[in-house]
Design a protein around this motif. Structure first.
Motif, PDB file in Angstrom:
ATOM      1  N   LEU A  32       0.785  -1.225  -0.011  1.00  0.00           N
ATOM      2  CA  LEU A  32      -0.031  -0.112  -0.046  1.00  0.00           C
ATOM      3  C   LEU A  32       0.817   1.266   0.265  1.00  0.00           C
ATOM      4  N   ALA A  33       1.893   1.090   0.909  1.00  0.00           N
ATOM      5  CA  ALA A  33       2.745   2.537   1.064  1.00  0.00           C
ATOM      6  C   ALA A  33       3.418   2.833  -0.231  1.00  0.00           C
ATOM      7  N   ARG A  34       4.112   1.691  -0.833  1.00  0.00           N
ATOM      8  CA  ARG A  34       4.862   1.783  -2.048  1.00  0.00           C
ATOM      9  C   ARG A  34       4.035   2.342  -3.359  1.00  0.00           C
ATOM     10  N   HIS A  35       2.697   1.656  -3.279  1.00  0.00           N
ATOM     11  CA  HIS A  35       1.741   2.109  -4.415  1.00  0.00           C
ATOM     12  C   HIS A  35       1.446   3.530  -4.364  1.00  0.00           C
ATOM     13  N   ASP A  36       0.849   3.858  -3.212  1.00  0.00           N
ATOM     14  CA  ASP A  36       0.267   5.102  -3.030  1.00  0.00           C
ATOM     15  C   ASP A  36       1.458   6.279  -2.941  1.00  0.00           C
ATOM     16  N   GLY A  37       2.389   5.922  -2.611  1.00  0.00           N
ATOM     17  CA  GLY A  37       3.544   6.820  -2.603  1.00  0.00           C
ATOM     18  C   GLY A  37       3.937   7.408  -4.033  1.00  0.00           C
ATOM     19  N   ARG A  38       3.906   6.128  -4.851  1.00  0.00           N
ATOM     20  CA  ARG A  38       4.254   6.498  -6.260  1.00  0.00           C
ATOM     21  C   ARG A  38       3.206   7.115  -6.822  1.00  0.00           C
ATOM     22  N   MET A  39       1.933   6.979  -6.694  1.00  0.00           N
ATOM     23  CA  MET A  39       0.750   7.588  -7.216  1.00  0.00           C
ATOM     24  C   MET A  39       0.686   8.967  -6.757  1.00  0.00           C
ATOM     25  N   LEU A  40       1.166   9.291  -5.590  1.00  0.00           N
ATOM     26  CA  LEU A  40       1.327  10.633  -5.150  1.00  0.00           C
ATOM     27  C   LEU A  40       1.973  11.760  -6.042  1.00  0.00           C
ATOM     28  N   LEU A  41       2.942  10.918  -6.378  1.00  0.00           N
ATOM     29  CA  LEU A  41       4.166  11.580  -7.317  1.00  0.00           C
ATOM     30  C   LEU A  41       3.738  11.741  -8.708  1.00  0.00           C
ATOM     31  N   THR A  42       2.741  10.964  -9.015  1.00  0.00           N
ATOM     32  CA  THR A  42       2.338  11.202 -10.465  1.00  0.00           C
ATOM     33  C   THR A  42       0.927  11.665 -10.629  1.00  0.00           C
ATOM     34  N   SER A  43      -0.232  10.678 -10.949  1.00  0.00           N
ATOM     35  CA  SER A  43      -1.633  11.211 -11.192  1.00  0.00           C
ATOM     36  C   SER A  43      -1.925  11.736  -9.638  1.00  0.00           C
ATOM     37  N   GLY A  44      -1.655  11.446  -8.601  1.00  0.00           N
ATOM     38  CA  GLY A  44      -2.029  11.998  -7.332  1.00  0.00           C
ATOM     39  C   GLY A  44      -3.315  11.306  -6.706  1.00  0.00           C
ATOM     40  N   TRP A  45      -4.338  11.020  -7.403  1.00  0.00           N
ATOM     41  CA  TRP A  45      -5.512  10.323  -7.144  1.00  0.00           C
ATOM     42  C   TRP A  45      -6.453   9.951  -8.325  1.00  0.00           C
ATOM     43  N   VAL A  46      -7.358   9.087  -7.910  1.00  0.00           N
ATOM     44  CA  VAL A  46      -8.435   8.849  -8.950  1.00  0.00           C
ATOM     45  C   VAL A  46      -9.440   9.911  -8.794  1.00  0.00           C
ATOM     46  N   SER A  47      -9.869  10.348 -10.121  1.00  0.00           N
ATOM     47  CA  SER A  47     -10.883  11.373  -9.854  1.00  0.00           C
ATOM     48  C   SER A  47     -12.199  11.243  -9.112  1.00  0.00           C
ATOM     49  N   HIS A  48     -12.415  12.009  -8.166  1.00  0.00           N
ATOM     50  CA  HIS A  48     -13.720  11.982  -7.223  1.00  0.00           C
ATOM     51  C   HIS A  48     -15.018  11.749  -8.091  1.00  0.00           C
ATOM     52  N   LEU A  49     -14.848  12.471  -9.339  1.00  0.00           N
ATOM     53  CA  LEU A  49     -15.972  12.077 -10.154  1.00  0.00           C
ATOM     54  C   LEU A  49     -16.291  10.635 -10.323  1.00  0.00           C
ATOM     55  N   LEU A  50     -15.049  10.211 -10.901  1.00  0.00           N
ATOM     56  CA  LEU A  50     -15.112   8.776 -11.034  1.00  0.00           C
ATOM     57  C   LEU A  50     -15.492   7.883 -10.054  1.00  0.00           C
ATOM     58  N   GLN A  51     -15.066   8.084  -8.834  1.00  0.00           N
ATOM     59  CA  GLN A  51     -15.421   7.438  -7.625  1.00  0.00           C
ATOM     60  C   GLN A  51     -16.688   7.428  -7.336  1.00  0.00           C
ATOM     61  N   GLU A  52     -17.405   8.745  -7.528  1.00  0.00           N
ATOM     62  CA  GLU A  52     -18.791   8.820  -6.967  1.00  0.00           C
ATOM     63  C   GLU A  52     -19.664   8.197  -8.010  1.00  0.00           C
ATOM     64  N   THR A  53     -19.182   7.962  -9.292  1.00  0.00           N
ATOM     65  CA  THR A  53     -20.204   7.172 -10.181  1.00  0.00           C
ATOM     66  C   THR A  53     -20.060   5.759  -9.971  1.00  0.00           C
ATOM     67  N   VAL A  54     -18.594   5.358  -9.655  1.00  0.00           N
ATOM     68  CA  VAL A  54     -18.698   3.789  -9.254  1.00  0.00           C
ATOM     69  C   VAL A  54     -19.438   3.317  -7.989  1.00  0.00           C
ATOM     70  N   TYR A  55     -19.353   4.412  -6.955  1.00  0.00           N
ATOM     71  CA  TYR A  55     -20.119   4.153  -5.790  1.00  0.00           C
ATOM     72  C   TYR A  55     -21.596   3.935  -6.134  1.00  0.00           C
ATOM     73  N   GLU A  56     -21.991   5.177  -6.845  1.00  0.00           N
ATOM     74  CA  GLU A  56     -23.736   5.155  -7.059  1.00  0.00           C
ATOM     75  C   GLU A  56     -24.000   3.920  -7.814  1.00  0.00           C
ATOM     76  N   LEU A  57     -23.325   3.384  -8.853  1.00  0.00           N
ATOM     77  CA  LEU A  57     -23.625   2.127  -9.178  1.00  0.00           C
ATOM     78  C   LEU A  57     -23.429   0.847  -8.622  1.00  0.00           C
ATOM     79  N   MET A  58     -22.294   0.866  -7.802  1.00  0.00           N
ATOM     80  CA  MET A  58     -22.025  -0.411  -6.816  1.00  0.00           C
ATOM     81  C   MET A  58     -23.187  -0.532  -5.995  1.00  0.00           C
ATOM     82  N   THR A  59     -23.965   0.710  -5.507  1.00  0.00           N
ATOM     83  CA  THR A  59     -24.799   0.527  -4.472  1.00  0.00           C
ATOM     84  C   THR A  59     -26.144   0.626  -4.805  1.00  0.00           C
ATOM     85  N   ASP A  60     -26.373   0.495  -6.089  1.00  0.00           N
ATOM     86  CA  ASP A  60     -27.789   0.651  -6.802  1.00  0.00           C
ATOM     87  C   ASP A  60     -28.616  -0.527  -6.993  1.00  0.00           C
TER      88      ASP A  60
END
Length: 439
Positions: free
Chosen positions: A304-332
């Motif tokens: 976890l630390a190695r993956h998230d550390g590298r992501m922090l230096l590149t794309s930073g995070w996964v779009s919250h808009l995308l995360q919200e879309t996934v959440y709405e579908l997964m719980t529908d």
């Protein structure tokens, strides 16, 4: 051939750049032979050592490979040129793509309640409610959920982990036959693939042990819906593989559960086996939509630390808009019902094709997932023969390292009535192939 492209350069760097440019532009295709070291050195007026250094750099970067007396050739999937599938000819039924049936996917409606503006997503990269939903998704299958993270799809996550954990030249154990994009990714990272044979229960323990003895630093596998073979870990196979992996606790085990909700098979996860270094990856593209470039992963704290550390230096995070879309579908509830129907439908279509092939005496493999693997003697003859009957299937060469030939048929939108005709045409093509090339 290499003679169609003039390699230039007066230094090792210049020669390597010239070859790379030829590969990237398509002038040097996969398998194209490069001139022998001494011959190219004479042509360019440089020392053989300069050319040898250039070839070494190209090998390190996964652009070329050396085949002993066969010389140096452009890699089958060079890291500077994407190996996209061939375009489906007009008028053919596409059974090569491996995509889900669009009729069994929910409509994607982006959320509207996330307001625009600057937010510190780097400090809170994951939506807490989606983290909770992911834990609820993984926990019933026995996957430890203390540490979870997100990425832009399975390939994004696996590529990031391998680039952090390994160095060019390190060996990686890969399924054979296996998912061609993963095989290409490993090569593009400058890593060495070590084939591990699979059967209907996934990786074979004795083959995995051989790979570990060869010094692999990571293992990449699928617990179910293995692509392209369709294998699925049984509880006994999972336990056998865990016992082998526990002999090498420092090896990173990457488990790619890419079909998950539509695999039509129970999950017997390696991640539940008490391994020290592991990651279990799940994506949603097969049942929520191919445009949802999102993956969830549970893993050990170091990973976890190695993956998230590298992501922090590149794309930073996964779009919250995308995360919200996934959440709405997964719980529908309606989406969940559609996913359940998709799982049943894919199982029906897969089993229908295998039954029809068996009726013609044609063996096949697939106990889970969206693909069927059919062993054949001559891949090109079968692919071209089926093309003449209106079918477009994938030649197995894209998926194989050292395993026997075969073709992959994607069944996601193949109705049982169509399977009857396809199996009949397949039998005709096999007969024609044997008559032409020998039984």
């Amino acid at each position: 051939m290499a003679t169609q492209y003039g390699i230039s350069g007066a230094t090792a760097k210049g020669i390597a750049s010239s070859v790379e440019r030829g590969v990237a532009e398509g002038a040097l295709g996969p398998g194209a032979a490069l001139p022998p070291v001494r011959r190219l050195a004479d042509e360019l007026g440089v020392s053989p050592g300069t050319v040898a250094t250039a070839y070494k750099e190209l090998r390190r970067r996964g652009i070329v490979v050396t085949r002993g007396r066969g010389g140096t050739v452009v890699a089958a999937a060079p890291s500077v040129a994407s190996r996209r599938p061939p375009k489906v000819p007009d008028g053919l039924r596409d059974l090569a793509g491996g995509h889900p049936d669009p009729r069994l996917l929910p409509h994607l409606v982006p959320p509207s309640r996330l307001s625009p503006g600057a937010r510190s997503h780097r400090s809170t990269p994951r939506l807490a409610r989606l983290e909770d939903a992911v834990r609820d998704w993984l926990r019933p299958d026995g996957v430890p959920t203390e540490h979870v993270t997100f990425a832009h799809g399975a390939l994004d996550l696996i590529g990031r982990l391998l680039s952090v954990e390994l160095r060019p030249g390190d060996p990686v154990a890969m399924e054979d036959p296996g998912y061609h994009h993963l095989l290409d990714l490993v090569t593009a990272l400058g890593l060495r693939t070590v084939p591990v044979a699979v059967d209907d229960q996934g990786m074979r323990p004795e083959a995995l042990r051989d790979a570990l003895r060869a010094g692999v630093r990571a293992v990449v596998c699928s617990p179910r819906a293995q692509n392209p073979y369709g294998g699925c870990f049984s509880a006994e196979r999972r336990d056998s593989l865990v016992a082998v992996l526990q002999e090498e606790p420092d090896v990173l085990v990457v488990e790619n559960d890419h079909a998950s909700a539509v695999a039509d098979a129970p999950l017997h996860a390696l991640a539940a086996g008490g391994l020290e270094r592991w990651v279990h990856v799940r994506t949603a593209s097969k049942f929520l939509g191919t445009d949802l470039r999102w993956a969830a992963a549970a893993c050990d704290p170091i990973t976890l630390a190695r993956h998230d550390g590298r992501m922090l230096l590149t794309s930073g995070w996964v779009s919250h808009l995308l995360q919200e879309t996934v959440y709405e579908l997964m719980t529908d509830d309606d989406t969940r019902a559609l996913v359940a129907r998709a799982q049943d439908t894919y199982a029906l279509r897969r089993n229908a094709l295998r039954h029809q092939l068996a009726e013609h005496g044609i063996p096949s493999h697939s106990v889970s997932g969206l693909n069927v693997w059919v062993p054949v003697r001559d891949e090109s003859a079968v692919v071209n023969g089926l093309r003449s009957h209106g079918w477009w299937v994938a030649a197995g060469a894209r998926f194989r390292i050292a395993s026997a030939p075969g073709v992959r048929i994607s069944v996601a939108d193949l109705e049982p009535s169509d399977a009857v005709r396809l199996a009949s045409d397949f039998a005709v093509v096999l007969g024609e192939s044997e008559a032409t090339y020998g039984g």
